[in-house]
Design a protein around this motif. Structure first.
Motif, PDB file in Angstrom:
ATOM      1  N   ARG A  46       2.681   4.128   3.029  1.00  0.00           N
ATOM      2  CA  ARG A  46       1.764   4.166   4.177  1.00  0.00           C
ATOM      3  C   ARG A  46       0.318   4.215   3.678  1.00  0.00           C
ATOM      4  O   ARG A  46      -0.560   3.545   4.216  1.00  0.00           O
ATOM      5  N   GLU A  47       0.084   4.995   2.625  1.00  0.00           N
ATOM      6  CA  GLU A  47      -1.277   5.175   2.109  1.00  0.00           C
ATOM      7  C   GLU A  47      -1.783   3.891   1.451  1.00  0.00           C
ATOM      8  O   GLU A  47      -2.932   3.496   1.660  1.00  0.00           O
ATOM      9  N   SER A  48      -0.934   3.225   0.669  1.00  0.00           N
ATOM     10  CA  SER A  48      -1.396   2.000  -0.012  1.00  0.00           C
ATOM     11  C   SER A  48      -1.726   0.925   1.027  1.00  0.00           C
ATOM     12  O   SER A  48      -2.692   0.180   0.886  1.00  0.00           O
ATOM     13  N   ALA A  50      -2.679   1.546   4.173  1.00  0.00           N
ATOM     14  CA  ALA A  50      -3.875   1.974   4.922  1.00  0.00           C
ATOM     15  C   ALA A  50      -5.160   1.704   4.147  1.00  0.00           C
ATOM     16  O   ALA A  50      -6.228   1.560   4.742  1.00  0.00           O
ATOM     17  N   ARG A  51      -5.073   1.619   2.824  1.00  0.00           N
ATOM     18  CA  ARG A  51      -6.266   1.323   2.013  1.00  0.00           C
ATOM     19  C   ARG A  51      -6.662  -0.150   2.082  1.00  0.00           C
ATOM     20  O   ARG A  51      -7.746  -0.522   1.651  1.00  0.00           O
ATOM     21  N   GLY A  52      -5.779  -0.995   2.605  1.00  0.00           N
ATOM     22  CA  GLY A  52      -6.034  -2.439   2.628  1.00  0.00           C
ATOM     23  C   GLY A  52      -7.008  -2.846   3.718  1.00  0.00           C
ATOM     24  O   GLY A  52      -7.444  -2.017   4.516  1.00  0.00           O
ATOM     25  N   ARG A  58      -3.423  -6.484   4.487  1.00  0.00           N
ATOM     26  CA  ARG A  58      -3.118  -5.097   4.120  1.00  0.00           C
ATOM     27  C   ARG A  58      -1.643  -4.984   3.709  1.00  0.00           C
ATOM     28  O   ARG A  58      -1.248  -4.010   3.085  1.00  0.00           O
ATOM     29  N   GLU A 221       3.129   0.167  12.277  1.00  0.00           N
ATOM     30  CA  GLU A 221       1.969   0.969  11.864  1.00  0.00           C
ATOM     31  C   GLU A 221       1.165   1.424  13.085  1.00  0.00           C
ATOM     32  O   GLU A 221       0.756   2.581  13.187  1.00  0.00           O
TER      33      GLU A 221
END
Ligand SMILES: *Cc1c(COP(=O)(O)O)cnc(C)c1O
Ligand SMILES: [Zn+2]
Length: 416
Positions: A46-48, A50-52, A58, A221
């Protein structure tokens, strides 16, 4: 880096190295991209994600593109709208719309073409091409322009003006073929054998179709990392339908969301409903038909992924419904008047099918339901032309305005 392992035959399981191949040499089955999910585990999170960027890229790690240059016109990450007005009318407590009308070339096709054109560039092609029911034409022309590639776009000659202009504006070689989409597609298969072009929906189809998975990822998401209970998806070849489900299940397999229990229901126009017809006959055998409907973007009489769409319906406990052209127009108007979204005919198909499935109890009132609205209404204005309230035409005076309103029985009286 890319997590792609190989191409794999969906029928016999034979594997091929990554290349612009689309059918199995041994059994003629369609090829699909195979990934290293073990390698993704713990890396794609989820974090990787969300960084996109706030586009479909993303989800790049879940797509079959390498480290190279992407053809990026910012497709995807479109709004998920809570549709309380429409939901109330249809008796559904938790209805959402995935509004893919607002993509760069105004349909969900930007998702598939973004992947296919990037992959074509990676494979070293200098020309991209497609056989299109309309929206693909616009998207391939737009991506071809952005990539600086030579672009050939083949369409049936009876297409809506919005789609002809919506493709021509980007400057491709646009070819209008006398015949149905299925004729156009047959011609393009022959051309693909003859010329070294990347036909996005023919020889790079395994990559193209993966772009549709992002419509599964995004909805999950946007719902706060959960799959919907029920998804209503329009079907042409049936590819989008199957890939939404694949996308959701990939997220579950990676532990990003809980196991998927989404019921997948498909929508077609009655004038071209080979998948729905097979579903109604409880058959997995698709009988090709000759399309006759205003929903031209869905008018594929011989759907390449129809069999797999039927499998997904069965596996997920979903259903399928076909609607008449009159219901399509009603659906377009209902969506616009209740939710402020102007969809093309495919959106009318989806809303009308949802209405039918809700009325018959197939879509249950308490299910969190997502209806996929895949193309923009400004491209199919012919469908509603002459079927809307005429504007008042007046001289620029207050009296003229008040008289004109008073004369029209369909308007409420004025109040100060
Ligand atoms: C192409 C298209 C679809 C579905 O296409 P599939 O071939 O089933 O993947 C749905 N809606 C619109 C507006 C389209 O252009
Ligand atoms: Zn095979």
């Amino acid at each position: 880096m890319s997590f792609v392992k190989s191409l794999v035959c969906r029928e016999c399981g034979r594997e091929y190295p990554e290349s612009p191949l689309y059918v199995c040499d041994f059994c003629f089955g369609p090829l699909e991209v195979k990934y290293d999910y073990e390698g993704m585990r713990g890396v794609v999170t989820r974090e990787s994600i969300a960084r996109g960027p706030l586009t479909m890229w993303r989800y790049r790690d879940l797509l079959p593109v390498g480290d190279g240059h992407l053809i990026d016109i910012a497709a995807g990450f479109t709004p998920l709208l809570k549709a309380d007005n429409l939901g109330r009318l249809l008796g559904l407590c938790e209805l959402y719309l995935k509004n893919d009308c607002v993509n760069p070339s105004y349909s969900f096709k930007d998702r598939v073409v973004a992947v296919a054109s990037s992959k074509a560039l990676e494979f070293g092609f200098s020309t991209i091409a497609c056989a299109s029911t309309g929206n693909l034409a616009c998207s391939v022309a737009a991506h071809g322009a952005k990539a600086g590639m030579r672009t050939y776009v083949f369409i049936p000659s009876d297409l809506e003006q919005g789609k002809v202009i919506g493709a021509a504006i980007y400057g491709p070689t646009l070819v209008a073929v006398d015949g149905s989409y299925d004729d156009v597609n047959r011609l393009c298969s022959e051309l693909a054998d003859r010329y070294g072009w990347a036909f996005v929906n023919i020889n790079v189809r395994p990559y193209y179709s993966e772009g549709s998975k992002t419509l599964g990822y995004e909805v999950a998401e946007q719902l706060g990392w959960r799959a919907p209970d029920h998804a209503i998806v329009p079907m042409a070849s049936g590819s989008l339908f199957t890939k939404v489900y694949k996308g959701l299940n990939e997220l579950a397999n990676l532990g990003i969301i809980d196991p998927v229990r989404t019921r997948m229901s498909g929508a077609q126009a009655a004038g071209c409903s080979p998948i729905v017809t097979a579903y109604e006959h409880k058959s997995f055998n698709i009988k090709p038909i000759k399309p006759n409907t205003i929903a031209k973007s869905l008018a594929i009489g011989n759907p390449a992924d129809g069999y797999y769409a039927l499998k997904v319906i069965a596996a997920s406990g979903g259903a399928a419904a076909a609607v008449t052209d009159d219901e399509v127009v009603e659906g377009i108007k209902l969506l616009a008047e209740t939710e402020g979204v102007f969809a093309e005919t495919a959106g009318g198909v989806t809303v009308a099918a949802l209405k039918k499935l809700a009325a018959s109890g197939v879509v249950r009132p308490d299910e969190l339901t997502v209806a996929y609205i895949t193309g923009n209404g400004l491209k199919t204005q012919e469908a509603v032309m002459g079927k809307l309230k005429e504007p008042l035409h007046i001289k620029p005076t207050v009296t003229a305005f008040e008289e004109a309103v008073a004369q029209r029985k369909d308007l409420a009286p004025l109040s100060v």
